[in-house]
Design an enzyme around this catalytic site. Structure first.
Site, PDB file in Angstrom:
ATOM      1  CE1 TYR A 157      -3.800   2.028   0.963  1.00  0.00           C
ATOM      2  CE2 TYR A 157      -1.901   3.480   2.662  1.00  0.00           C
ATOM      3  CZ  TYR A 157      -3.980   3.433   1.953  1.00  0.00           C
ATOM      4  OH  TYR A 157      -4.099   4.457   1.924  1.00  0.00           O
ATOM      5  CE  LYS A 161      -3.187   5.614  -1.151  1.00  0.00           C
ATOM      6  NZ  LYS A 161      -4.773   5.627  -2.021  1.00  0.00           N
TER       7      LYS A 161
HETATM    8  N1  NAD Z   1      -8.606   6.101   5.663  1.00  0.00           N
HETATM    9  C1  NAD Z   1      -7.485   6.222   5.793  1.00  0.00           C
HETATM   10  O1  NAD Z   1      -7.443   6.669   7.077  1.00  0.00           O
HETATM   11  C2  NAD Z   1      -7.084   6.753   4.576  1.00  0.00           C
HETATM   12  C3  NAD Z   1      -5.494   7.927   4.772  1.00  0.00           C
HETATM   13  C4  NAD Z   1      -4.643   7.396   4.041  1.00  0.00           C
HETATM   14  C5  NAD Z   1      -5.110   7.805   2.775  1.00  0.00           C
HETATM   15  N2  NAD Z   1      -6.399   7.410   3.001  1.00  0.00           N
HETATM   16  C6  NAD Z   1      -6.381   6.862   1.184  1.00  0.00           C
HETATM   17  O2  NAD Z   1      -8.342   7.757   0.970  1.00  0.00           O
HETATM   18  C7  NAD Z   1      -8.511   6.744  -0.337  1.00  0.00           C
HETATM   19  C8  NAD Z   1     -10.343   7.495   0.111  1.00  0.00           C
HETATM   20  O3  NAD Z   1     -10.512   6.223   1.676  1.00  0.00           O
HETATM   21  P1  NAD Z   1     -11.483   6.176   2.277  1.00  0.00           P
HETATM   22  O4  NAD Z   1     -10.548   5.852   3.934  1.00  0.00           O
HETATM   23  O5  NAD Z   1     -11.844   7.154   1.784  1.00  0.00           O
HETATM   24  O6  NAD Z   1     -11.704   4.813   2.687  1.00  0.00           O
HETATM   25  P2  NAD Z   1     -13.144   4.317   1.947  1.00  0.00           P
HETATM   26  O7  NAD Z   1     -13.212   2.477   1.807  1.00  0.00           O
HETATM   27  O8  NAD Z   1     -14.338   4.489   2.282  1.00  0.00           O
HETATM   28  O9  NAD Z   1     -13.249   4.796  -0.224  1.00  0.00           O
HETATM   29  C9  NAD Z   1     -13.352   3.909  -1.231  1.00  0.00           C
HETATM   30  C10 NAD Z   1     -13.827   3.861  -2.214  1.00  0.00           C
HETATM   31  O10 NAD Z   1     -13.265   3.316  -2.921  1.00  0.00           O
HETATM   32  C11 NAD Z   1     -14.264   2.215  -3.576  1.00  0.00           C
HETATM   33  N3  NAD Z   1     -13.814   1.285  -4.445  1.00  0.00           N
HETATM   34  C12 NAD Z   1     -12.555   0.168  -4.194  1.00  0.00           C
HETATM   35  N4  NAD Z   1     -12.421  -0.168  -5.138  1.00  0.00           N
HETATM   36  C13 NAD Z   1     -13.218   0.139  -6.232  1.00  0.00           C
HETATM   37  C14 NAD Z   1     -13.254  -0.349  -7.685  1.00  0.00           C
HETATM   38  N5  NAD Z   1     -11.746  -1.548  -8.360  1.00  0.00           N
HETATM   39  N6  NAD Z   1     -13.454   0.272  -8.619  1.00  0.00           N
HETATM   40  C15 NAD Z   1     -14.554   1.074  -8.583  1.00  0.00           C
HETATM   41  N7  NAD Z   1     -14.691   1.636  -6.862  1.00  0.00           N
HETATM   42  C16 NAD Z   1     -13.795   0.710  -5.938  1.00  0.00           C
HETATM   43  C17 NAD Z   1     -15.173   2.061  -2.873  1.00  0.00           C
HETATM   44  O11 NAD Z   1     -16.040   0.923  -3.065  1.00  0.00           O
HETATM   45  C18 NAD Z   1     -15.361   3.438  -1.765  1.00  0.00           C
HETATM   46  O12 NAD Z   1     -16.312   4.163  -2.223  1.00  0.00           O
HETATM   47  C19 NAD Z   1      -7.847   6.150  -1.178  1.00  0.00           C
HETATM   48  O13 NAD Z   1      -7.394   6.313  -1.682  1.00  0.00           O
HETATM   49  C20 NAD Z   1      -7.352   5.813   0.657  1.00  0.00           C
HETATM   50  O14 NAD Z   1      -5.949   5.005   0.318  1.00  0.00           O
HETATM   51  C21 NAD Z   1      -7.594   6.667   3.502  1.00  0.00           C
END
Ligand code: NAD
Length: 268
Positions: A157, A161
């Site tokens: 992961y 990124k």
């Molecule tokens: N939440 C955290 O702590 C955190 C921290 C750092 C980075 N991020 C990044 O933020 C971004 C959003 O994450 P989040 O926390 O909102 O999580 P989340 O799981 O709520 O959102 C991810 C979204 O992507 C969609 N998704 C997953 N696989 C998919 C696919 N194959 N095709 C289309 N859509 C797909 C899911 O249905 C969901 O709506 C991600 O890139 C994640 O890596 C999150």
């Protein structure tokens, strides 16, 4: 409410059914921007758009962004819905599994890179040159604090990124000054990424610390050393996304804006 002067702009947001992507869609729509919202969870996405009364501004698009075909069809449908090349592209989709380095197979690395990295590359390959031709555009990628400060787990992961951040630097140079390309690097943000019953990382915290729910989250916050003393909210990340999407960030390109409660120690 903040005003980022985005009324009338056209925006594509990937991974927009829940979490940070949903918060970004809501915030863009609150500004009066028109949004093409892409997700594999089309029903969840559509229900939110309906319940939030966003139907006039937000078009839901179904796609699996972990495949080349899925990205191509999503980009085409988004541009058709928005009437041409978007002003803003938010590459937000991403996921990760908590595994040690030794548990991670080639297939795990491959799957992680397909979704977190190749979706961004493929989407940019279609949309960024078109933005350049149109004379303007802004791309915001949602990376992670782990892209700047690696830990001993979640290696795939973090690497995916960091790769996004590297490509963002290259694109920022290649398509300047017409297209700006930046990253928002969230720390732990309270979303389904943590809470999802099947894939959420909360259960790994509960297993690691031997306590449940809030107590596990608190133990993690202390263990990880988050100076803010809490996890962030999706809305706090959305604010940073909107800023970098807007003309207010007109001289900012090739940058990463941390939204991590002070977690990352490096001065980059
Ligand atoms: N939440 C955290 O702590 C955190 C921290 C750092 C980075 N991020 C990044 O933020 C971004 C959003 O994450 P989040 O926390 O909102 O999580 P989340 O799981 O709520 O959102 C991810 C979204 O992507 C969609 N998704 C997953 N696989 C998919 C696919 N194959 N095709 C289309 N859509 C797909 C899911 O249905 C969901 O709506 C991600 O890139 C994640 O890596 C999150």
């Amino acid at each position: 409410m903040a005003d980022f002067h985005l009324s009338g702009r056209t925006v594509v947001v990937t991974g927009s059914a829940t979490g940070i992507g949903r918060a970004a869609v809501d915030a863009f729509a609150a500004e009066g921007a028109r949004v093409a919202a892409v997700d594999i969870e089309f029903d969840v996405l559509s229900r939110h758009i309906e319940e939030a009364g966003l139907g006039e501004l937000v078009t839901p698009i179904r796609a699996d962004l972990s495949t080349a075909e899925g990205v191509t069809s999503a980009a085409e449908e988004a541009m058709a819905a928005l009437g041409g090349t978007p002003d803003v592209l938010v590459n937000n989709v991403g996921a990760g599994r908590l595994k040690t380095f030794e548990e991670l197979s080639d297939d795990d690395f491959h799957r992680t890179f397909e979704l977190n990295f190749h979706s961004m590359v493929r989407m940019c390959r279609i949309i960024v040159p078109a933005m350049f031709e149109a004379g303007k555009g802004a791309v915001v990628n949602v990376t992670s604090d782990l892209s700047r400060q690696a830990e001993d787990t979640i290696v795939d992961y973090a690497a995916s990124k960091a790769a996004v951040a590297s490509v963002a630097k290259s694109l920022a140079r290649a398509y300047a000054p017409r297209v700006r390309v930046n990253n928002v690097a969230p720390g732990p943000i309270w979303t389904p990424f943590w809470t999802d019953a099947d894939t959420g990382w909360l259960k790994n915290l509960e297993a690691a610390y031997g306590v449940q729910g809030d107590a596990a989250v608190q133990a993690f916050i202390e263990d990880r050393g988050i100076p803010a003393g809490r996890m962030g909210t999706p809305e706090e990340v959305a604010n940073a996304i909107l800023f970098l999407s807007s003309d207010l960030a007109g001289f900012t390109t090739g940058s990463t804006l941390g939204v991590d409660g002070g977690t990352v120690r490096a001065t980059l």
